[in-house]
Scaffold this motif. Structure first.
Motif, PDB file in Angstrom:
ATOM      1  N   LEU A 166       0.853  -1.185   0.000  1.00  0.00           N
ATOM      2  CA  LEU A 166       0.000   0.000   0.000  1.00  0.00           C
ATOM      3  C   LEU A 166       0.892   1.239   0.000  1.00  0.00           C
ATOM      4  CD1 LEU A 166      -3.000   0.911   0.110  1.00  0.00           C
ATOM      5  CD2 LEU A 166      -2.737   1.091   2.591  1.00  0.00           C
ATOM      6  N   PRO A 167       1.415   1.621  -1.174  1.00  0.00           N
ATOM      7  CA  PRO A 167       2.316   2.770  -1.246  1.00  0.00           C
ATOM      8  C   PRO A 167       1.597   4.087  -1.044  1.00  0.00           C
ATOM      9  CG  PRO A 167       1.873   1.924  -3.438  1.00  0.00           C
ATOM     10  CD  PRO A 167       1.235   0.965  -2.470  1.00  0.00           C
ATOM     11  N   LYS A 168       2.363   5.122  -0.790  1.00  0.00           N
ATOM     12  CA  LYS A 168       1.820   6.463  -0.615  1.00  0.00           C
ATOM     13  C   LYS A 168       1.042   6.882  -1.853  1.00  0.00           C
ATOM     14  CE  LYS A 168       3.274  11.224   0.387  1.00  0.00           C
ATOM     15  NZ  LYS A 168       4.423  12.106   0.688  1.00  0.00           N
ATOM     16  N   GLY A 169      -0.181   7.401  -1.629  1.00  0.00           N
ATOM     17  CA  GLY A 169      -1.000   7.881  -2.733  1.00  0.00           C
ATOM     18  C   GLY A 169      -1.905   6.841  -3.345  1.00  0.00           C
ATOM     19  N   ASP A 170      -1.762   5.563  -2.952  1.00  0.00           N
ATOM     20  CA  ASP A 170      -2.600   4.496  -3.489  1.00  0.00           C
ATOM     21  C   ASP A 170      -3.646   4.070  -2.470  1.00  0.00           C
ATOM     22  OD1 ASP A 170      -1.028   4.613  -5.690  1.00  0.00           O
ATOM     23  OD2 ASP A 170      -0.431   2.505  -5.693  1.00  0.00           O
ATOM     24  N   ALA A 171      -4.811   3.656  -2.968  1.00  0.00           N
ATOM     25  CA  ALA A 171      -5.861   3.153  -2.085  1.00  0.00           C
ATOM     26  C   ALA A 171      -6.089   1.660  -2.287  1.00  0.00           C
ATOM     27  CB  ALA A 171      -7.159   3.912  -2.346  1.00  0.00           C
ATOM     28  N   LEU A 172      -5.442   1.080  -3.316  1.00  0.00           N
ATOM     29  CA  LEU A 172      -5.621  -0.332  -3.626  1.00  0.00           C
ATOM     30  C   LEU A 172      -4.617  -1.177  -2.859  1.00  0.00           C
ATOM     31  CD1 LEU A 172      -7.091  -2.458  -5.338  1.00  0.00           C
ATOM     32  CD2 LEU A 172      -5.355  -2.104  -7.111  1.00  0.00           C
ATOM     33  N   PHE A 173      -5.140  -2.100  -2.061  1.00  0.00           N
ATOM     34  CA  PHE A 173      -4.315  -2.999  -1.254  1.00  0.00           C
ATOM     35  C   PHE A 173      -3.876  -4.177  -2.107  1.00  0.00           C
ATOM     36  CE2 PHE A 173      -3.858  -6.651   1.543  1.00  0.00           C
ATOM     37  CZ  PHE A 173      -3.091  -6.147   2.585  1.00  0.00           C
ATOM     38  N   VAL A 174      -2.568  -4.394  -2.210  1.00  0.00           N
ATOM     39  CA  VAL A 174      -2.013  -5.502  -2.990  1.00  0.00           C
ATOM     40  C   VAL A 174      -1.223  -6.411  -2.041  1.00  0.00           C
ATOM     41  CG1 VAL A 174      -0.537  -6.179  -4.905  1.00  0.00           C
ATOM     42  CG2 VAL A 174      -1.826  -4.040  -5.019  1.00  0.00           C
ATOM     43  N   PRO A 175      -1.683  -7.640  -1.811  1.00  0.00           N
ATOM     44  CA  PRO A 175      -0.950  -8.537  -0.912  1.00  0.00           C
ATOM     45  C   PRO A 175       0.486  -8.740  -1.382  1.00  0.00           C
ATOM     46  CG  PRO A 175      -3.124  -9.417  -1.389  1.00  0.00           C
ATOM     47  CD  PRO A 175      -2.922  -8.244  -2.322  1.00  0.00           C
ATOM     48  N   PHE A 176       1.419  -8.526  -0.481  1.00  0.00           N
ATOM     49  CA  PHE A 176       2.840  -8.640  -0.812  1.00  0.00           C
ATOM     50  C   PHE A 176       3.583  -8.979   0.471  1.00  0.00           C
ATOM     51  CE2 PHE A 176       7.104  -7.335  -1.944  1.00  0.00           C
ATOM     52  CZ  PHE A 176       7.178  -7.618  -3.301  1.00  0.00           C
ATOM     53  N   PHE A 177       4.470  -9.950   0.404  1.00  0.00           N
ATOM     54  CA  PHE A 177       5.200 -10.351   1.601  1.00  0.00           C
ATOM     55  C   PHE A 177       5.952  -9.171   2.210  1.00  0.00           C
ATOM     56  CE2 PHE A 177       4.971 -14.705  -0.251  1.00  0.00           C
ATOM     57  CZ  PHE A 177       4.340 -15.296   0.827  1.00  0.00           C
ATOM     58  N   CYS A 178       5.918  -9.094   3.528  1.00  0.00           N
ATOM     59  CA  CYS A 178       6.653  -8.055   4.241  1.00  0.00           C
ATOM     60  C   CYS A 178       7.709  -8.709   5.122  1.00  0.00           C
ATOM     61  CB  CYS A 178       5.707  -7.223   5.098  1.00  0.00           C
ATOM     62  SG  CYS A 178       6.560  -6.037   6.181  1.00  0.00           S
ATOM     63  N   ASP A 179       8.938  -8.252   4.972  1.00  0.00           N
ATOM     64  CA  ASP A 179      10.040  -8.712   5.819  1.00  0.00           C
ATOM     65  C   ASP A 179      10.324  -7.661   6.877  1.00  0.00           C
ATOM     66  OD1 ASP A 179      11.042 -11.221   4.423  1.00  0.00           O
ATOM     67  OD2 ASP A 179      11.039  -9.785   2.777  1.00  0.00           O
ATOM     68  N   VAL A 180      10.556  -8.108   8.098  1.00  0.00           N
ATOM     69  CA  VAL A 180      10.858  -7.181   9.185  1.00  0.00           C
ATOM     70  C   VAL A 180      12.084  -7.694   9.937  1.00  0.00           C
ATOM     71  CG1 VAL A 180       9.197  -8.332  10.721  1.00  0.00           C
ATOM     72  CG2 VAL A 180       9.943  -6.016  11.228  1.00  0.00           C
ATOM     73  N   VAL A 181      12.978  -6.770  10.251  1.00  0.00           N
ATOM     74  CA  VAL A 181      14.211  -7.123  10.944  1.00  0.00           C
ATOM     75  C   VAL A 181      14.400  -6.173  12.121  1.00  0.00           C
ATOM     76  CG1 VAL A 181      15.616  -5.763   9.336  1.00  0.00           C
ATOM     77  CG2 VAL A 181      16.695  -7.573  10.670  1.00  0.00           C
ATOM     78  N   PHE A 182      14.892  -6.728  13.230  1.00  0.00           N
ATOM     79  CA  PHE A 182      14.966  -6.003  14.494  1.00  0.00           C
ATOM     80  C   PHE A 182      16.407  -5.738  14.909  1.00  0.00           C
ATOM     81  CE2 PHE A 182      11.284  -8.742  14.343  1.00  0.00           C
ATOM     82  CZ  PHE A 182      10.238  -7.929  14.744  1.00  0.00           C
TER      83      PHE A 182
END
Length: 216
Positions: A166-182
């Protein structure tokens, strides 16, 4: 009403957000989560999407949800009555006047007051959302807050993928894997410039650890 709003907030994150983050987005941890179990504390993260805040809140245990306050722009989230109610009571934002219209209100003092009361703040050091998957220079606000609250730990977290979901300026949700690192928390020590460089280096290391282009 306070307890009803707290219950609604708990249900929103337990029933809607956590399942979406886990199943639809497919959140993947790149290392063992390093997160506060109570406040005061500050989560600092890169900012590419409105989903960033939801994902960060979903990382924390529901039992401490009442302590979590994302620092957010008042002029954006308080534009109308429904959005204001939802932002304040369900997301739980700490509204900050980023345009500086009210000179009598110091945003850093607002954050410090929340931390003094044991809150866990979500703070985006870049300021506003940037281009998808591209990190920009840190604003100096994170240093000012650390100087004001040197005893509070700052937890760097890097997320990759939400800028495409969901990038800035978009309202369309596109499923995409999210990686998170701590990363291990950072505390203010010695000087603002040293803290700034340490936080910047931590984000660069986190970014490199998931094999992304180096942060310029």
């Amino acid at each position: 009403m306070k307890y009803i709003n707290l219950a609604l907030r708990w249900l929103f994150f337990a029933v809607i957000i956590k399942p979406i983050v886990k199943i639809v987005i497919g959140l993947r941890y790149q290392n063992e989560p390093i997160l506060p179990q109570g406040g005061p504390a500050v989560l600092i993260a890169n900012h590419n999407s409105h989903l960033d805040t939801m994902v960060l809140i979903s990382l924390l245990p529901l039992k401490i949800l009442h302590k979590v306050q994302p620092v957010a722009a008042a002029d954006y989230f308080l534009k109308n009555k429904f959005m204001a109610w939802f932002a304040l009571n369900i997301i739980g934002i700490l509204p900050i006047e980023r345009q500086g219209k009210d000179k009598s209100v110091n945003p850093i003092e607002q954050c410090a007051k929340a931390l003094d009361s044991g809150k866990i703040l979500i703070f985006f050091p870049e300021g506003s959302r940037g281009e998808p998957e591209k990190m920009t220079d840190l604003k100096y606000g994170v240093v000012k807050l650390a100087e004001r609250c040197p005893q509070v730990p700052f937890y760097p977290i890097y997320m990759h993928g939400l800028g495409k979901t969901l990038p800035k300026g978009d309202a369309l949700f596109v499923p995409f894997f999210c990686d998170v690192v701590f990363s291990e928390p950072v505390n203010y020590d010695k000087s603002g410039s040293a803290f700034y460089e340490e936080v910047k280096n931590r984000f660069a290391t986190l970014q490199d650890s998931i094999k992304l282009p180096k942060w310029d």
